[in-house]
Design a protein around this motif. Structure first.
Motif, PDB file in Angstrom:
ATOM      1  N   LYS A  32       0.823  -1.209   0.000  1.00 27.47           N
ATOM      2  CA  LYS A  32       0.000   0.000   0.000  1.00 27.47           C
ATOM      3  C   LYS A  32       0.858   1.261   0.000  1.00 27.47           C
ATOM      4  O   LYS A  32       0.535   2.246  -0.660  1.00 27.47           O
ATOM      5  N   GLU A  33       1.996   1.216   0.751  1.00 30.76           N
ATOM      6  CA  GLU A  33       2.827   2.417   0.824  1.00 30.76           C
ATOM      7  C   GLU A  33       3.438   2.792  -0.529  1.00 30.76           C
ATOM      8  O   GLU A  33       3.705   3.966  -0.801  1.00 30.76           O
ATOM      9  N   ASN A  34       3.656   1.794  -1.388  1.00 33.01           N
ATOM     10  CA  ASN A  34       4.163   2.090  -2.731  1.00 33.01           C
ATOM     11  C   ASN A  34       3.122   2.794  -3.582  1.00 33.01           C
ATOM     12  O   ASN A  34       3.434   3.733  -4.327  1.00 33.01           O
ATOM     13  N   ILE A  35       1.888   2.350  -3.468  1.00 25.06           N
ATOM     14  CA  ILE A  35       0.799   2.991  -4.215  1.00 25.06           C
ATOM     15  C   ILE A  35       0.606   4.423  -3.719  1.00 25.06           C
ATOM     16  O   ILE A  35       0.427   5.355  -4.502  1.00 25.06           O
ATOM     17  N   ASP A  36       0.666   4.600  -2.392  1.00 21.61           N
ATOM     18  CA  ASP A  36       0.535   5.947  -1.820  1.00 21.61           C
ATOM     19  C   ASP A  36       1.665   6.851  -2.308  1.00 21.61           C
ATOM     20  O   ASP A  36       1.426   8.018  -2.654  1.00 21.61           O
ATOM     21  N   ALA A  37       2.884   6.317  -2.331  1.00 24.18           N
ATOM     22  CA  ALA A  37       4.037   7.104  -2.782  1.00 24.18           C
ATOM     23  C   ALA A  37       3.905   7.481  -4.254  1.00 24.18           C
ATOM     24  O   ALA A  37       4.246   8.603  -4.656  1.00 24.18           O
ATOM     25  N   ALA A  38       3.385   6.556  -5.063  1.00 23.80           N
ATOM     26  CA  ALA A  38       3.209   6.819  -6.494  1.00 23.80           C
ATOM     27  C   ALA A  38       2.158   7.903  -6.731  1.00 23.80           C
ATOM     28  O   ALA A  38       2.352   8.814  -7.550  1.00 23.80           O
ATOM     29  N   PHE A  39       1.041   7.824  -6.014  1.00 22.90           N
ATOM     30  CA  PHE A  39      -0.006   8.847  -6.166  1.00 22.90           C
ATOM     31  C   PHE A  39       0.481  10.208  -5.683  1.00 22.90           C
ATOM     32  O   PHE A  39       0.153  11.247  -6.273  1.00 22.90           O
ATOM     33  N   LYS A  40       1.253  10.205  -4.608  1.00 21.82           N
ATOM     34  CA  LYS A  40       1.825  11.455  -4.098  1.00 21.82           C
ATOM     35  C   LYS A  40       2.764  12.074  -5.135  1.00 21.82           C
ATOM     36  O   LYS A  40       2.756  13.287  -5.367  1.00 21.82           O
ATOM     37  N   TYR A  41       3.542  11.224  -5.754  1.00 23.44           N
ATOM     38  CA  TYR A  41       4.474  11.656  -6.805  1.00 23.44           C
ATOM     39  C   TYR A  41       3.711  12.295  -7.969  1.00 23.44           C
ATOM     40  O   TYR A  41       4.033  13.411  -8.421  1.00 23.44           O
ATOM     41  N   ILE A  42       2.681  11.607  -8.443  1.00 27.49           N
ATOM     42  CA  ILE A  42       1.897  12.123  -9.570  1.00 27.49           C
ATOM     43  C   ILE A  42       1.203  13.431  -9.204  1.00 27.49           C
ATOM     44  O   ILE A  42       1.222  14.413  -9.961  1.00 27.49           O
ATOM     45  N   PHE A  43       0.598  13.459  -8.020  1.00 28.44           N
ATOM     46  CA  PHE A  43      -0.165  14.639  -7.599  1.00 28.44           C
ATOM     47  C   PHE A  43       0.734  15.871  -7.499  1.00 28.44           C
ATOM     48  O   PHE A  43       0.400  16.944  -8.016  1.00 28.44           O
ATOM     49  N   ILE A  44       1.904  15.728  -6.851  1.00 29.03           N
ATOM     50  CA  ILE A  44       2.779  16.880  -6.640  1.00 29.03           C
ATOM     51  C   ILE A  44       3.479  17.287  -7.934  1.00 29.03           C
ATOM     52  O   ILE A  44       3.494  18.468  -8.312  1.00 29.03           O
ATOM     53  N   ALA A  45       4.077  16.304  -8.631  1.00 23.92           N
ATOM     54  CA  ALA A  45       4.827  16.628  -9.848  1.00 23.92           C
ATOM     55  C   ALA A  45       3.914  17.167 -10.941  1.00 23.92           C
ATOM     56  O   ALA A  45       4.218  18.191 -11.569  1.00 23.92           O
ATOM     57  N   SER A  46       2.783  16.514 -11.163  1.00 27.02           N
ATOM     58  CA  SER A  46       1.871  16.971 -12.220  1.00 27.02           C
ATOM     59  C   SER A  46       1.159  18.253 -11.828  1.00 27.02           C
ATOM     60  O   SER A  46       0.892  19.113 -12.684  1.00 27.02           O
ATOM     61  N   GLY A  47       0.857  18.395 -10.536  1.00 25.30           N
ATOM     62  CA  GLY A  47       0.252  19.645 -10.075  1.00 25.30           C
ATOM     63  C   GLY A  47       1.179  20.830 -10.297  1.00 25.30           C
ATOM     64  O   GLY A  47       0.755  21.898 -10.753  1.00 25.30           O
ATOM     65  N   ALA A  48       2.455  20.620  -9.990  1.00 27.25           N
ATOM     66  CA  ALA A  48       3.441  21.688 -10.194  1.00 27.25           C
ATOM     67  C   ALA A  48       3.636  21.977 -11.675  1.00 27.25           C
ATOM     68  O   ALA A  48       3.871  23.131 -12.073  1.00 27.25           O
ATOM     69  N   MET A  49       3.534  20.942 -12.507  1.00 30.24           N
ATOM     70  CA  MET A  49       3.700  21.145 -13.949  1.00 30.24           C
ATOM     71  C   MET A  49       2.566  21.979 -14.552  1.00 30.24           C
ATOM     72  O   MET A  49       2.713  22.529 -15.643  1.00 30.24           O
ATOM     73  N   LEU A  50       1.438  22.086 -13.861  1.00 35.00           N
ATOM     74  CA  LEU A  50       0.375  22.981 -14.324  1.00 35.00           C
ATOM     75  C   LEU A  50       0.835  24.433 -14.273  1.00 35.00           C
ATOM     76  O   LEU A  50       0.454  25.250 -15.115  1.00 35.00           O
ATOM     77  N   PHE A  51       1.653  24.759 -13.272  1.00 39.20           N
ATOM     78  CA  PHE A  51       2.229  26.102 -13.219  1.00 39.20           C
ATOM     79  C   PHE A  51       3.162  26.327 -14.403  1.00 39.20           C
ATOM     80  O   PHE A  51       3.223  27.426 -14.964  1.00 39.20           O
ATOM     81  N   SER A  52       3.897  25.268 -14.771  1.00 36.17           N
ATOM     82  CA  SER A  52       4.753  25.374 -15.948  1.00 36.17           C
ATOM     83  C   SER A  52       3.934  25.631 -17.201  1.00 36.17           C
ATOM     84  O   SER A  52       4.381  26.336 -18.117  1.00 36.17           O
TER      85      SER A  52
END
Length: 492
Positions: free
Chosen positions: A149-169
Motif C-alpha cells: 500500500k505504501e508504494n501505491i501511496d508514494a506513487a499517487f503522491k508523486y503524480i499529484f505533486i509533480a503533475s500539479g506543479a507542472m500545471l504552473f509550468s
C-alpha cells in the motif's frame, strides 16, 4: 533519422517485451533496448555533425547537451536492466512483486527510457512538457509495481505533486508563447528560436515565465519546497527503479531549468534569476542535509542525498559562469553514476536483512562484501571525498560561487560537512555492528549470507570502476564534449 531510429528501436523492444512469456526474455530484450540506445547515442556523437534539427521536423533538435543527457540515461538504464535480472527474481521470490505484474514492469521500464530520450531531444518547450509529464506517469507505475500500500501511496503522491506543479509550468508556457508572439510576429516555444531572439524579449515578462516554468521543473527535480514526493518515491520504489529516478529522472527537470536559464541569461533578468536559483539551491541543500542527519532508513538517507545534490547542481546553474556550467555538467554525470551504485548496493542489503533500517544491519561486510564495500565507497564518493569526481566538481562550482557570495560558499561548506557526518554516522553504526554486539542468543537463528542473484553485483563493480577512473583521469573526449555544450548554450 536519428529520432526515427530511437523510436523504431523503442517500438520494436516494446513489442518484443509484450510478446515475451518469461522473465528471462523480457529482461534480455530490455538489456538489448538500452544497449541499442547507448550505441545510437555514441554513433551520433562520434560520426554526426551536431547541432542539427531532425530531418523534416523543427520540433526535435540534436545538440551536444541532449546527446550527453541521453547517453547518461541509456547507461543508467543499461546498468539497471542488468541489475533487474536478478533483483526482480528476488522480488518475486519474496512475493513483493506478483508475477502477473512482470510485463507491466518491463513495459513501463521500456516506455520510460523512450520518453526520457524524446524529452531530451525536444526542441519545442511544449513537447518537452508533454514528454516530461509522461515520464512522471511511467516512473510512478514503476514505483507502485510492488504489492504494498505504501508504494501505491508514494506513487499517487508523486503524480499529484509533480503533475500539479507542472500545471504552473503550463502557465509559464502561455506567458512565453504570448511574449514571443509580440516580438517575433508569431508565437513560438522552440528553444533554438527563443535563444536566438532572447535579447528582444521583455526581461520582466521573461522572468515571470521563468518562475512559473521553474515550479514544474523544480518539482520534477525534487527542489525545495516542491520536493515532498521524492523521499517516499525513491525509498519505496524497487532499488533498480530508485537508481533510475535519482540518476535519470531528476536530470529531466534540471535540463529544463538549464535550457530556460540559457535564454534568460542573455537579458537584463540574468542577475535576478541567478540569485533566485542560488537561493533555492541553498534552501534545498539545507533542508535535505538536516533531514539526512536524522535518518535511520538507508534508502531514505540516499533519497535525501539526491535532493541535496540537486540543490548543488541548481547552485552551479545559478552561478552562471562558463567554468561553473562546465563542472555542473560533469557533476550531473558523477552524481548519476554514484547515486545508482548506492541504490544498487542498498537493494542487496535490503534483500539480506529484509529491512532498510540501520538497527537491523549487522555483519554487513562478512555477509555482503560487494554491497557493503559498494555502499562504503559510494558514500565516500557522494560526499565528495577525493579522488572521486564529485570532489573536483564541487570544488570548482564553489570556487566560482565565491566571487558572488562568500557567505553562500561558507554556508554550503558547513552543510556539506553535516551531510558527510550523516553518512559517517550511518556507516559507523551499521557497519561496525556484529551479531555479538547485538546480543544474539544461541536459541536465535543466526544470519546467513543472502545468495545474490546473477547480474546484481556487476553494475556496482562497474560504477565503482567508472567513478574511480573519472576521479583520477579526465578524458579529453569528455572535456571536449562539455566545452561544446558550454559553447552551444552561449556561455562562451
Amino acid at each position: 533519422m536519428i529520432i526515427l531510429g530511437y523510436l523504431v528501436v523503442g517500438a520494436v523492444s516494446l513489442a518484443l517485451i509484450l510478446l515475451s512469456k518469461s522473465h528471462r526474455t523480457m529482461n534480455a530484450f530490455s538489456i538489448l533496448h538500452t544497449l541499442a540506445f547507448l550505441a545510437i547515442g555514441l554513433y551520433v556523437l562520434l560520426t554526426t555533425a551536431v547541432p542539427a534539427f531532425e530531418a523534416g521536423s523543427e520540433y526535435f533538435y540534436v545538440d551536444h547537451l541532449s546527446i550527453y543527457e541521453v547517453l547518461i540515461a541509456a547507461l543508467l538504464f543499461f546498468l539497471a536492466s542488468i541489475y533487474a535480472n536478478g533483483y526482480v527474481e528476488s522480488l518475486m521470490q519474496a512475493r513483493e512483486l506478483h508475477r502477473s505484474n512482470l510485463k507491466i514492469f518491463y513495459t513501463a521500464f521500456s516506455l520510460l527510457l523512450t520518453t526520457v530520450t524524446m524529452a531530451f531531444f525536444s526542441d519545442n518547450l511544449a513537447l518537452f512538457w508533454i514528454f516530461a509529464e509522461l515520464t512522471t506517469v511511467f516512473s510512478a507505475a514503476l514505483v507502485a509495481i510492488l504489492s504494498a500500500k505504501e508504494n501505491i501511496d508514494a506513487a499517487f503522491k508523486y503524480i499529484f505533486i509533480a503533475s500539479g506543479a507542472m500545471l504552473f509550468s503550463f502557465i509559464g508556457l502561455i506567458f512565453l508563447y504570448t511574449l514571443s508572439g509580440e516580438v517575433l510576429g508569431s508565437g513560438t516555444l522552440n528553444w533554438t528560436v527563443l535563444t536566438a531572439n532572447a535579447t528582444l524579449l521583455s526581461p520582466k515578462m521573461l522572468t515571470a515565465s521563468f518562475v512559473f516554468l521553474f515550479i514544474g521543473f523544480a518539482a520534477k527535480s525534487g527542489i525545495f519546497p516542491f520536493h515532498t514526493w521524492l523521499p517516499d518515491a525513491h525509498s519505496k520504489a524497487p532499488s533498480a527503479v530508485s537508481a533510475i529516478l535519482s540518476g535519470v529522472l531528476l536530470n529531466v527537470g534540471m535540463y529544463g531549468i538549464l535550457r530556460m536559464y540559457a535564454i534568460v541569461r542573455q537579458t537584463q533578468a540574468e542577475h535576478l534569476v541567478s540569485q533566485f536559483l542560488m537561493g533555492f539551491g541553498l534552501l534545498t541543500i539545507a533542508f535535505a542535509v538536516l533531514n539526512m542527519l536524522l535518518q535511520k532508513n538507508l534508502k531514505m538517507l540516499i533519497a535525501f542525498s539526491s535532493m541535496e545534490h540537486m540543490g548543488i547542481i541548481l547552485l552551479g546553474i545559478g552561478v552562471g559562469t562558463p567554468l561553473s556550467l562546465f563542472w555542473t555538467l560533469f557533476y550531473v554525470l558523477a552524481h548519476s553514476l554514484t547515486k545508482a551504485s548506492l541504490f544498487f548496493s542498498a537493494g542487496i542489503l535490503h534483500r539480506q536483512y529484509e529491512s532498510n533500517l540501520i538497527q537491523d544491519m549487522r555483519d554487513v561486510l562478512s555477509l555482503q562484501p560487494v554491497a557493503g564495500w559498494g555502499f562504503i565507497i559510494g558514500s565516500f564518493a557522494i560526499v565528495g571525498m577525493p579522488p572521486f569526481p564529485i570532489f573536483s566538481a564541487k570544488f570548482f562550482i564553489l570556487l566560482e560561487a565565491f566571487g558572488f557570495s562568500k557567505f553562500l560558499v561558507f554556508a554550503v561548506l558547513l552543510l556539506l560537512v553535516i551531510a558527510s557526518a550523516a553518512f559517517a554516522r550511518f556507516l559507523i553504526e551499521a557497519f561496525s555492528r556484529s551479531s555479538k554486539d547485538t546480543g544474539i542468543g544461541e536459541s536465535e537463528t543466526p544470519l546467513h549470507p543472502y545468495i545474490v542473484r546473477k547480474g546484481m553485483k556487476f553494475p556496482i563493480l562497474a560504477i565503482i570502476f567508472m567513478i574511480l577512473a573519472l576521479g583520477v583521469f579526465f578524458p579529453e573526449s569528455l572535456e571536449n564534449l562539455l566545452n561544446e555544450i558550454v559553447h552551444e548554450l552561449g556561455y562562451i
